[in-house]
Design a protein around this motif. Structure first.
Motif, PDB file in Angstrom:
ATOM      1  N   ALA A  65     -13.132  30.343  22.398  1.00 23.76           N
ATOM      2  CA  ALA A  65     -14.380  30.454  21.635  1.00 23.76           C
ATOM      3  C   ALA A  65     -14.772  31.916  21.437  1.00 23.76           C
ATOM      4  CB  ALA A  65     -15.503  29.695  22.346  1.00 23.76           C
ATOM      5  N   ILE A  66     -14.617  32.723  22.484  1.00 27.07           N
ATOM      6  CA  ILE A  66     -14.919  34.154  22.363  1.00 27.07           C
ATOM      7  C   ILE A  66     -13.972  34.810  21.364  1.00 27.07           C
ATOM      8  CG2 ILE A  66     -14.844  36.380  23.566  1.00 27.07           C
ATOM      9  CD1 ILE A  66     -15.853  34.961  26.063  1.00 27.07           C
ATOM     10  N   GLY A  67     -12.693  34.464  21.449  1.00 25.90           N
ATOM     11  CA  GLY A  67     -11.714  35.042  20.536  1.00 25.90           C
ATOM     12  C   GLY A  67     -12.059  34.783  19.084  1.00 25.90           C
ATOM     13  N   ALA A  68     -12.373  33.527  18.772  1.00 23.89           N
ATOM     14  CA  ALA A  68     -12.726  33.179  17.395  1.00 23.89           C
ATOM     15  C   ALA A  68     -14.023  33.850  16.970  1.00 23.89           C
ATOM     16  CB  ALA A  68     -12.847  31.663  17.262  1.00 23.89           C
ATOM     17  N   LEU A  79      -6.185  33.991   9.064  1.00 24.29           N
ATOM     18  CA  LEU A  79      -5.051  33.976   9.994  1.00 24.29           C
ATOM     19  C   LEU A  79      -5.340  34.785  11.255  1.00 24.29           C
ATOM     20  CD1 LEU A  79      -1.850  34.280   7.752  1.00 24.29           C
ATOM     21  CD2 LEU A  79      -2.480  32.382   9.251  1.00 24.29           C
ATOM     22  N   VAL A  80      -6.055  35.874  11.097  1.00 23.35           N
ATOM     23  CA  VAL A  80      -6.403  36.704  12.254  1.00 23.35           C
ATOM     24  C   VAL A  80      -7.394  35.965  13.153  1.00 23.35           C
ATOM     25  CG1 VAL A  80      -7.435  38.880  13.006  1.00 23.35           C
ATOM     26  CG2 VAL A  80      -5.960  38.837  10.987  1.00 23.35           C
ATOM     27  N   ILE A  81      -8.360  35.294  12.544  1.00 24.26           N
ATOM     28  CA  ILE A  81      -9.343  34.536  13.332  1.00 24.26           C
ATOM     29  C   ILE A  81      -8.652  33.458  14.157  1.00 24.26           C
ATOM     30  CG2 ILE A  81     -11.300  32.948  13.211  1.00 24.26           C
ATOM     31  CD1 ILE A  81     -12.270  34.460  10.753  1.00 24.26           C
ATOM     32  N   PHE A  82      -7.771  32.708  13.503  1.00 27.65           N
ATOM     33  CA  PHE A  82      -7.109  31.607  14.209  1.00 27.65           C
ATOM     34  C   PHE A  82      -6.193  32.125  15.317  1.00 27.65           C
ATOM     35  CE2 PHE A  82      -7.413  29.601   9.761  1.00 27.65           C
ATOM     36  CZ  PHE A  82      -8.729  29.238   9.986  1.00 27.65           C
ATOM     37  N   ALA A  83      -5.497  33.228  15.051  1.00 31.01           N
ATOM     38  CA  ALA A  83      -4.615  33.800  16.073  1.00 31.01           C
ATOM     39  C   ALA A  83      -5.420  34.421  17.213  1.00 31.01           C
ATOM     40  CB  ALA A  83      -3.695  34.846  15.438  1.00 31.01           C
ATOM     41  N   SER A  84      -6.615  34.904  16.887  1.00 28.32           N
ATOM     42  CA  SER A  84      -7.460  35.518  17.919  1.00 28.32           C
ATOM     43  C   SER A  84      -7.956  34.493  18.935  1.00 28.32           C
ATOM     44  CB  SER A  84      -8.658  36.221  17.265  1.00 28.32           C
ATOM     45  OG  SER A  84      -8.226  37.332  16.503  1.00 28.32           O
ATOM     46  N   SER A 107      -7.022  42.924  19.205  1.00 34.03           N
ATOM     47  CA  SER A 107      -6.048  42.162  18.416  1.00 34.03           C
ATOM     48  C   SER A 107      -6.582  41.853  17.021  1.00 34.03           C
ATOM     49  CB  SER A 107      -5.676  40.865  19.139  1.00 34.03           C
ATOM     50  OG  SER A 107      -6.766  39.974  19.209  1.00 34.03           O
ATOM     51  N   SER A 108      -7.881  41.633  16.904  1.00 38.07           N
ATOM     52  CA  SER A 108      -8.473  41.370  15.588  1.00 38.07           C
ATOM     53  C   SER A 108      -8.350  42.583  14.676  1.00 38.07           C
ATOM     54  CB  SER A 108      -9.949  40.995  15.729  1.00 38.07           C
ATOM     55  OG  SER A 108     -10.104  39.773  16.399  1.00 38.07           O
ATOM     56  N   GLU A 109      -8.641  43.748  15.225  1.00 34.51           N
ATOM     57  CA  GLU A 109      -8.576  44.960  14.409  1.00 34.51           C
ATOM     58  C   GLU A 109      -7.140  45.273  13.986  1.00 34.51           C
ATOM     59  OE1 GLU A 109     -12.048  47.138  13.817  1.00 34.51           O
ATOM     60  OE2 GLU A 109     -11.518  45.054  13.431  1.00 34.51           O
ATOM     61  N   VAL A 110      -6.191  45.096  14.897  1.00 30.81           N
ATOM     62  CA  VAL A 110      -4.786  45.324  14.537  1.00 30.81           C
ATOM     63  C   VAL A 110      -4.322  44.261  13.541  1.00 30.81           C
ATOM     64  CG1 VAL A 110      -2.418  45.416  15.397  1.00 30.81           C
ATOM     65  CG2 VAL A 110      -4.262  46.464  16.721  1.00 30.81           C
ATOM     66  N   GLY A 111      -4.763  43.029  13.766  1.00 36.91           N
ATOM     67  CA  GLY A 111      -4.415  41.955  12.843  1.00 36.91           C
ATOM     68  C   GLY A 111      -4.931  42.217  11.440  1.00 36.91           C
ATOM     69  N   LYS A 112      -6.134  42.768  11.347  1.00 39.78           N
ATOM     70  CA  LYS A 112      -6.696  43.099  10.037  1.00 39.78           C
ATOM     71  C   LYS A 112      -5.856  44.162   9.323  1.00 39.78           C
ATOM     72  CE  LYS A 112     -11.213  43.874  10.253  1.00 39.78           C
ATOM     73  NZ  LYS A 112     -12.501  44.254  10.901  1.00 39.78           N
ATOM     74  N   VAL A 113      -5.305  45.085  10.104  1.00 44.47           N
ATOM     75  CA  VAL A 113      -4.502  46.165   9.522  1.00 44.47           C
ATOM     76  C   VAL A 113      -3.222  45.618   8.887  1.00 44.47           C
ATOM     77  CG1 VAL A 113      -3.131  48.219  10.059  1.00 44.47           C
ATOM     78  CG2 VAL A 113      -5.421  47.964  11.030  1.00 44.47           C
ATOM     79  N   VAL A 114      -2.564  44.667   9.551  1.00 44.53           N
ATOM     80  CA  VAL A 114      -1.283  44.161   9.033  1.00 44.53           C
ATOM     81  C   VAL A 114      -1.460  42.995   8.066  1.00 44.53           C
ATOM     82  CG1 VAL A 114      -0.084  44.893  11.121  1.00 44.53           C
ATOM     83  CG2 VAL A 114      -0.922  42.540  10.946  1.00 44.53           C
ATOM     84  N   SER A 115      -2.660  42.443   8.015  1.00 42.85           N
ATOM     85  CA  SER A 115      -2.896  41.267   7.173  1.00 42.85           C
ATOM     86  C   SER A 115      -2.591  41.550   5.703  1.00 42.85           C
ATOM     87  CB  SER A 115      -4.355  40.823   7.313  1.00 42.85           C
ATOM     88  OG  SER A 115      -4.629  39.727   6.467  1.00 42.85           O
TER      89      SER A 115
END
Length: 335
Positions: A65-68, A79-84, A107-115
């Motif tokens: 829940a915190i991750g999302a 995709l970043v939200i679900f993976a988070s 992980s969210s910030e890095v995920g946003k970079v590669v998205s």
């Protein structure tokens, strides 16, 4: 590089990470650990296994829940939200609430970079997000959790050793954190703030909410009383910026009542309720969970969480109105 990061929604902003992300972390906590604890408490008290099991399940899903919530708060793509969710789970497993927050944030910030940077985004984005989240949880999570727990333990030890002074400091600090755009709930949980220190924190937070609700009644009426009294005193932030004097009555109320909680009435709470104040009456429910459902505990809660803050804040605010420090409309809110 800065232009590229901005185009990806990565601001590297302290406000974004320590105010916005923490606020959304609190929503994740509300939606899992805190509501789960309430459900479990109901089930345990009334012998309803359904609620006990449901609450236990919700509490166990705090990390996802915190991750999302953190990823959503950072405006991450789907995709970043679900993976988070996985990042948050890993962080919680290895570093508790603080570890979950850190793992999800990085992980969210890095995920946003590669998205959307490759033609196989559906594989690359979640792969990178989860990998970074798990790596962060493994490398940083335990240290973060250990530091937060040690700091929280020091606060609790200090409060027990010097209940008068530390009780006042804890009540003021946590109360201000609740009213400010910072999450007092997240702070209490990350520090594992409980015992007498948790009791002082609850008094300080309740004083802010009840204090503002009662002091501003002439401007906001019954709706404002409810919105602030069992909602959040954060509604007053804009007004505080315009006139900081309005912050004095509830803060003084918390400071005056804290010694009664720590020195004479021995109030305590758990970390789930310490930063809640009277929001949804979770602070009071958790106090009963910690101290028991007895007549004397109910009386203590009424005096220190509701009646005391209301009387002190109202008296001080009225005196300040007469002195011209607070004017009609200074505490008007939109809700």
């Amino acid at each position: 590089m800065k232009v590229f990061l901005n185009s990806k929604g990565v601001t590297l902003s302290a406000k974004e990470y320590f105010i916005n992300a923490l606020s959304y972390m609190a929503l994740g906590l509300f939606s899992s650990l805190i509501i789960g604890l309430i459900m479990k408490t109901i089930g345990d008290q009334f012998k309803w296994p359904f609620f006990t099991e449901m609450g236990s399940l919700a509490m166990g899903l705090m990390g996802p829940a915190i991750g999302a919530a953190v990823a959503y708060g950072l405006k991450a793509p789907p995709l970043v939200i679900f993976a988070s969710i996985i990042s948050g789970a890993a962080g919680a497993e290895l570093g508790g609430p603080a570890g979950s927050y850190v793992a999800a944030l990085i992980s969210s910030e890095v995920g946003k970079v590669v998205s959307k940077e490759t033609k196989i985004d559906i594989i690359v984005t979640p792969f990178v997000t989860i990998t970074v989240g798990f790596a962060t949880a493994s490398l940083i999570g335990p240290s973060v959790a250990a530091f937060m727990e040690a700091f929280g333990a020091w606060i609790m030890w200090s409060t027990e050793l010097r209940p008068l002074l530390m009780g006042i400091l804890v009540a003021i600090s946590m109360g201000l954190a609740l009213t400010a755009p910072i999450s007092s709930v997240a702070i209490a949980l990350m520090l594992d703030l409980s015992g007498v220190a948790g009791g002082a924190a609850t008094v300080g937070c309740a004083a802010q909410m009840i204090g503002f609700a009662v002091s501003s009644y002439r401007e906001n009426g019954f709706g404002g009383l409810v919105a602030q009294g069992i909602g959040t005193s954060m509604l007053q932030v804009a007004n505080i910026v315009r006139n900081p004097y309005i912050l004095i009555p509830p803060t003084v109320a918390g400071a005056l009542l804290a010694p009664f909680a720590t020195v004479w009435l021995d109030m305590s709470n758990n970390s789930s309720g310490a930063g809640m104040g009277t929001s949804g009456f979770v602070g009071q429910i958790m106090t009963f969970t910690t101290m028991g459902f007895s007549g004397i505990v109910i009386l203590k809660v009424l005096l220190l969480h509701i009646i005391g803050p209301a009387i002190i804040s109202l008296l001080l605010s009225e005196l300040m109105r007469k002195a011209g420090l607070i004017k009609f409309g200074d505490m008007k809110i939109d809700y």
